[in-house]
Design a protein around this motif. Sequence first.
Motif, PDB file in Angstrom:
ATOM      1  N   UNK A  28      76.544 130.608  28.606  1.00 53.51           N
ATOM      2  CA  UNK A  28      77.602 130.168  27.702  1.00 53.51           C
ATOM      3  C   UNK A  28      77.074 129.100  26.749  1.00 53.51           C
ATOM      4  N   UNK A  29      76.082 129.505  25.969  1.00 52.15           N
ATOM      5  CA  UNK A  29      75.418 128.618  25.028  1.00 52.15           C
ATOM      6  C   UNK A  29      73.943 128.949  24.960  1.00 52.15           C
ATOM      7  N   UNK A  30      73.336 128.617  23.828  1.00 54.78           N
ATOM      8  CA  UNK A  30      71.908 128.878  23.622  1.00 54.78           C
ATOM      9  C   UNK A  30      71.072 127.849  24.376  1.00 54.78           C
ATOM     10  N   UNK A  31      69.984 128.285  25.002  1.00 51.15           N
ATOM     11  CA  UNK A  31      69.082 127.347  25.667  1.00 51.15           C
ATOM     12  C   UNK A  31      68.014 126.848  24.703  1.00 51.15           C
ATOM     13  N   UNK A  32      67.358 125.758  25.077  1.00 49.82           N
ATOM     14  CA  UNK A  32      66.394 125.105  24.197  1.00 49.82           C
ATOM     15  C   UNK A  32      65.157 125.962  23.981  1.00 49.82           C
ATOM     16  N   UNK A  33      64.678 125.931  22.748  1.00 49.87           N
ATOM     17  CA  UNK A  33      63.445 126.633  22.386  1.00 49.87           C
ATOM     18  C   UNK A  33      62.730 125.798  21.311  1.00 49.87           C
ATOM     19  N   UNK A  34      61.549 125.250  21.616  1.00 56.08           N
ATOM     20  CA  UNK A  34      60.761 125.439  22.839  1.00 56.08           C
ATOM     21  C   UNK A  34      61.389 124.734  24.044  1.00 56.08           C
ATOM     22  N   UNK A  35      60.992 125.194  25.230  1.00 52.33           N
ATOM     23  CA  UNK A  35      61.551 124.654  26.467  1.00 52.33           C
ATOM     24  C   UNK A  35      61.037 123.233  26.703  1.00 52.33           C
ATOM     25  N   UNK A  36      61.919 122.259  27.009  1.00 55.99           N
ATOM     26  CA  UNK A  36      61.480 120.878  27.258  1.00 55.99           C
ATOM     27  C   UNK A  36      60.617 120.787  28.517  1.00 55.99           C
ATOM     28  N   UNK A  37      59.521 120.062  28.438  1.00 51.07           N
ATOM     29  CA  UNK A  37      58.610 119.953  29.576  1.00 51.07           C
ATOM     30  C   UNK A  37      59.287 119.329  30.793  1.00 51.07           C
ATOM     31  N   UNK A  38      60.227 118.398  30.570  1.00 49.68           N
ATOM     32  CA  UNK A  38      60.859 117.697  31.685  1.00 49.68           C
ATOM     33  C   UNK A  38      61.982 118.496  32.332  1.00 49.68           C
TER      34      UNK A  38
END
Length: 277
Positions: free
Chosen positions: A205-215
């Motif tokens: 239910x929403x877009x995930x981060x791209x690029x993916x956060x290292x933490x």
Amino acid sequence: MSDRGVRMVSWNMAHKQESWRYLLNMECDVALLQEVCRPPDDIAEKVNIDPVPWPASERDSRVKWRSAIAVLSDRVAVEWLSAEPVGRAAYGCLAVSSPGTLTAARVRPRSGESFVAVSMYAELESSIEGEGSWIYSDSSTHRLVSDLAVFVGRQRGHRIVAAGDLNLMRGYSADGSPYWAARYQTVFDRMEAMGLPCIGPQFPNGRQAEPWPEALPKDSKNVPTWHLPGRSPALADRQLDYVFASRGIAESLSVRALNEPEEWGPSDHCRIAIDVS
């Protein structure tokens, strides 16, 4: 008109008048708002905002911009729940630890049961000068949790929807520190224990981060709701906004982050859509 339930939105408006125009175009019934400025005159006549006074200046409060609840349609009626500062509030009444951080109302739909809606804003705080340079919000968020407790009068059966900008992350920290991840988690654990689990927004239910956060753990369902000022919403990588609800009403809620770049809006925070069926 169809009986579609109550359509709400939670949004940190970044104290921008332009945000009010985006809000009116959403066809929502109730808005739970943070970092709110006075609406322009042509907007003010179209919305019903809680009667809390606007700060006369930044010196009036630790929080420069207040939280608010706005009614945007005639599909609901509201009962404003007045608050007093801690130390002045009567026993059993709503006491707010810091002015501008919490606004509440009882929402009565045309059909269905009423519920308490709460807009929350956790202010950032800093350590004492000379004791480090930390900036944190878990302490102010815990004050909000304490303030919310007045609405929980029994273990089951309460109907509360609380949403807003908590200025903290869930399941990780910006620097990958287990220390901060554990501190942040105490907020979600305490809300869960009180009967108000976090219900989102979470992927899909929403877009995930791209690029993916290292933490951020690879199995995280977090969706970014905030981007650094001056950067594109497409680079947003931190979730700071959340929705909590009583177990008795949570199953009738759907929550989504409107965080695609083209739907983001003028604030550094995206809007969170909340539908109550």
